[in-house]
Design a protein around this motif. Sequence first.
Motif, PDB file in Angstrom:
ATOM      1  N   TYR A 149      -4.882 -10.103  11.339  1.00 22.41           N
ATOM      2  CA  TYR A 149      -4.984  -9.798   9.917  1.00 22.41           C
ATOM      3  C   TYR A 149      -5.419  -8.653   9.518  1.00 22.41           C
ATOM      4  O   TYR A 149      -6.317  -7.898  10.099  1.00 22.41           O
ATOM      5  N   GLY A 150      -4.717  -8.420   8.486  1.00 23.47           N
ATOM      6  CA  GLY A 150      -5.009  -6.880   7.817  1.00 23.47           C
ATOM      7  C   GLY A 150      -4.192  -5.860   8.071  1.00 23.47           C
ATOM      8  O   GLY A 150      -4.083  -4.661   7.550  1.00 23.47           O
ATOM      9  N   VAL A 151      -3.484  -5.888   9.094  1.00 32.86           N
ATOM     10  CA  VAL A 151      -2.805  -4.782   9.925  1.00 32.86           C
ATOM     11  C   VAL A 151      -1.587  -4.571   8.987  1.00 32.86           C
ATOM     12  O   VAL A 151      -1.255  -3.471   8.781  1.00 32.86           O
ATOM     13  N   SER A 152      -0.607  -5.508   8.899  1.00 34.19           N
ATOM     14  CA  SER A 152       0.325  -5.324   8.079  1.00 34.19           C
ATOM     15  C   SER A 152       0.288  -4.824   6.642  1.00 34.19           C
ATOM     16  O   SER A 152       0.903  -3.938   6.260  1.00 34.19           O
ATOM     17  N   GLY A 153      -0.772  -5.421   6.094  1.00 29.65           N
ATOM     18  CA  GLY A 153      -1.100  -4.961   4.756  1.00 29.65           C
ATOM     19  C   GLY A 153      -1.582  -3.283   4.819  1.00 29.65           C
ATOM     20  O   GLY A 153      -1.008  -2.662   3.666  1.00 29.65           O
ATOM     21  N   MET A 154      -2.347  -3.043   5.685  1.00 34.84           N
ATOM     22  CA  MET A 154      -2.779  -1.580   5.970  1.00 34.84           C
ATOM     23  C   MET A 154      -1.627  -0.772   5.852  1.00 34.84           C
ATOM     24  O   MET A 154      -1.304   0.265   5.514  1.00 34.84           O
ATOM     25  N   ALA A 155      -0.632  -1.121   6.756  1.00 32.97           N
ATOM     26  CA  ALA A 155       0.591  -0.276   7.179  1.00 32.97           C
ATOM     27  C   ALA A 155       1.308  -0.088   5.998  1.00 32.97           C
ATOM     28  O   ALA A 155       1.863   0.804   5.611  1.00 32.97           O
ATOM     29  N   LYS A 156       1.654  -1.194   5.292  1.00 32.72           N
ATOM     30  CA  LYS A 156       2.341  -1.269   4.050  1.00 32.72           C
ATOM     31  C   LYS A 156       1.720  -0.321   2.988  1.00 32.72           C
ATOM     32  O   LYS A 156       2.482   0.420   2.426  1.00 32.72           O
ATOM     33  N   GLU A 157       0.459  -0.462   2.773  1.00 36.76           N
ATOM     34  CA  GLU A 157      -0.243   0.464   1.818  1.00 36.76           C
ATOM     35  C   GLU A 157       0.163   1.850   2.174  1.00 36.76           C
ATOM     36  O   GLU A 157       0.255   2.692   1.129  1.00 36.76           O
ATOM     37  N   ARG A 158      -0.149   2.161   3.382  1.00 34.52           N
ATOM     38  CA  ARG A 158      -0.106   3.613   3.827  1.00 34.52           C
ATOM     39  C   ARG A 158       1.298   3.915   3.837  1.00 34.52           C
ATOM     40  O   ARG A 158       1.661   5.294   3.412  1.00 34.52           O
ATOM     41  N   LYS A 159       2.240   3.158   3.804  1.00 32.09           N
ATOM     42  CA  LYS A 159       3.717   3.316   4.096  1.00 32.09           C
ATOM     43  C   LYS A 159       4.069   3.966   2.438  1.00 32.09           C
ATOM     44  O   LYS A 159       4.673   4.708   2.159  1.00 32.09           O
ATOM     45  N   ALA A 160       3.577   2.948   1.726  1.00 30.40           N
ATOM     46  CA  ALA A 160       3.868   3.038   0.183  1.00 30.40           C
ATOM     47  C   ALA A 160       3.228   4.625  -0.128  1.00 30.40           C
ATOM     48  O   ALA A 160       3.989   5.173  -1.313  1.00 30.40           O
ATOM     49  N   GLU A 161       2.058   4.643  -0.003  1.00 29.10           N
ATOM     50  CA  GLU A 161       1.403   6.161  -0.483  1.00 29.10           C
ATOM     51  C   GLU A 161       2.114   7.333   0.150  1.00 29.10           C
ATOM     52  O   GLU A 161       2.155   8.412  -0.441  1.00 29.10           O
ATOM     53  N   TYR A 162       3.030   7.159   1.416  1.00 29.85           N
ATOM     54  CA  TYR A 162       3.590   8.347   2.085  1.00 29.85           C
ATOM     55  C   TYR A 162       5.106   8.415   1.505  1.00 29.85           C
ATOM     56  O   TYR A 162       5.466   9.475   1.741  1.00 29.85           O
ATOM     57  N   LYS A 163       5.308   7.402   0.616  1.00 33.76           N
ATOM     58  CA  LYS A 163       6.996   7.327   0.557  1.00 33.76           C
ATOM     59  C   LYS A 163       7.192   8.828  -0.357  1.00 33.76           C
ATOM     60  O   LYS A 163       8.433   9.311  -0.056  1.00 33.76           O
ATOM     61  N   ASP A 164       6.582   9.162  -1.235  1.00 33.97           N
ATOM     62  CA  ASP A 164       6.718  10.339  -2.092  1.00 33.97           C
ATOM     63  C   ASP A 164       6.946  11.550  -1.296  1.00 33.97           C
ATOM     64  O   ASP A 164       7.948  12.110  -1.294  1.00 33.97           O
ATOM     65  N   LEU A 165       5.757  11.615  -0.393  1.00 31.89           N
ATOM     66  CA  LEU A 165       5.998  12.796   0.644  1.00 31.89           C
ATOM     67  C   LEU A 165       7.104  12.816   1.527  1.00 31.89           C
ATOM     68  O   LEU A 165       7.609  13.972   1.745  1.00 31.89           O
ATOM     69  N   HIS A 166       7.365  11.473   1.953  1.00 32.50           N
ATOM     70  CA  HIS A 166       8.341  11.476   2.956  1.00 32.50           C
ATOM     71  C   HIS A 166       9.750  12.004   2.157  1.00 32.50           C
ATOM     72  O   HIS A 166      10.662  12.888   2.682  1.00 32.50           O
ATOM     73  N   THR A 167      10.000  11.590   0.841  1.00 34.53           N
ATOM     74  CA  THR A 167      11.183  11.898   0.185  1.00 34.53           C
ATOM     75  C   THR A 167      11.186  13.320  -0.177  1.00 34.53           C
ATOM     76  O   THR A 167      12.297  13.877   0.041  1.00 34.53           O
ATOM     77  N   LYS A 168      10.037  13.740  -0.396  1.00 34.01           N
ATOM     78  CA  LYS A 168      10.076  15.578  -0.759  1.00 34.01           C
ATOM     79  C   LYS A 168      10.128  16.328   0.465  1.00 34.01           C
ATOM     80  O   LYS A 168      11.147  17.285   0.386  1.00 34.01           O
ATOM     81  N   ASN A 169       9.938  15.718   1.635  1.00 30.04           N
ATOM     82  CA  ASN A 169      10.318  16.482   3.084  1.00 30.04           C
ATOM     83  C   ASN A 169      11.493  16.274   3.293  1.00 30.04           C
ATOM     84  O   ASN A 169      12.232  17.348   3.722  1.00 30.04           O
ATOM     85  N   ASN A 170      12.429  15.241   2.992  1.00 31.72           N
ATOM     86  CA  ASN A 170      13.550  14.812   3.403  1.00 31.72           C
ATOM     87  C   ASN A 170      14.548  16.150   2.341  1.00 31.72           C
ATOM     88  O   ASN A 170      15.420  16.688   2.924  1.00 31.72           O
ATOM     89  N   ILE A 171      14.082  16.114   1.183  1.00 29.87           N
ATOM     90  CA  ILE A 171      14.912  16.935   0.183  1.00 29.87           C
ATOM     91  C   ILE A 171      14.834  18.222   0.608  1.00 29.87           C
ATOM     92  O   ILE A 171      15.661  19.017   0.687  1.00 29.87           O
ATOM     93  N   ALA A 172      13.471  19.055   0.965  1.00 32.03           N
ATOM     94  CA  ALA A 172      12.988  20.179   1.350  1.00 32.03           C
ATOM     95  C   ALA A 172      13.986  20.444   2.601  1.00 32.03           C
ATOM     96  O   ALA A 172      14.577  21.565   2.820  1.00 32.03           O
TER      97      ALA A 172
END
Length: 328
Positions: free
Chosen positions: A177-200
Amino acid sequence: MIFADKLILLRKKAGWSQEELAEQMNVTRQSVSKWEGAQSVPDLDKMIRLSELFGVSTDYLLKDELEQAEHINSSNDMPSLKRVSMEEANAFLSVKSRTAKTIAYAAFLCILSPIVLLILGAISESTIGILNEDIAGGIGMIVLIIFVAIAAVMFISSGSKTAPFAYLEKEKFETEYGVSGMAKERKAEYKDLHTKNNIAGTCLCITALIPLFVGAIVDADNDLFLMIMLSFSFVIAGVGVICFIKTGIIWASYEKLLQEGEYSKENKEKPSIAAAVYTAYWSIVAAIYCGYSLSTNNWSQSWVILVTAAILSPALVIITNTLDKKSK
């Protein structure tokens, strides 16, 4: 007894809240609430999953006339899945975050490794006459081997640190319990940085050829100048590769934990075409490079084989990944 009542009974007997059951089923709490309120019924895949979770037969869940639960022997009918705790999940994400940098810098060293060989080779062939060709090639190869050796140590070290979590990529598992929710939240927070790194990374890899073109325009006959500009191209492309690798590894760690994308439960059941082809590709490249270099002793020019292979490898990855998706 209807399905909704059976689900409430089984959930409470297991000591789970609606949120906890939703976590196990990878659905929203509202979906569980609708099931228990007899407003909707899970599809067949979800029904089978409920059967596995509670250790009861699907007949018991589906047939209203069956009042007594028909328990299944999970140890015989299907293997029990490893459960990933919150502590394990945090440890995995932490290790992946650290090793992503190490692996990225190791790849950067591999890209930089031929630079000294190229520059010294150009110096030896110029009119400066500071170095003869044999000395230049020898020093260049020593530096190349040192760089590659350091990179290999970094790769192996990172691999040993992540080895305990290899099952997350290859095996099916359940999360507490809580693991998937934590991973989804952190993935959502990292999404913008992931996109910027791919663009760079994309921009850097595309613009990496600019120094070489500049060298050709300014003084195409000066081999030393061209090799220096080519070295700048390698550095720029290497920085782009760092962006790709760091963000790719971290992003993949979230997908592994959530069992999404290429790490979904369905994809784990099927062999990867990409992995097999990519391994064979670099094995053949290494064999051609070593065979040609040893037979001709032309180490100062055989590096072109590795550079060409590296340039072609992204296209190979795209093609094999497409084949993987079509086969799955």
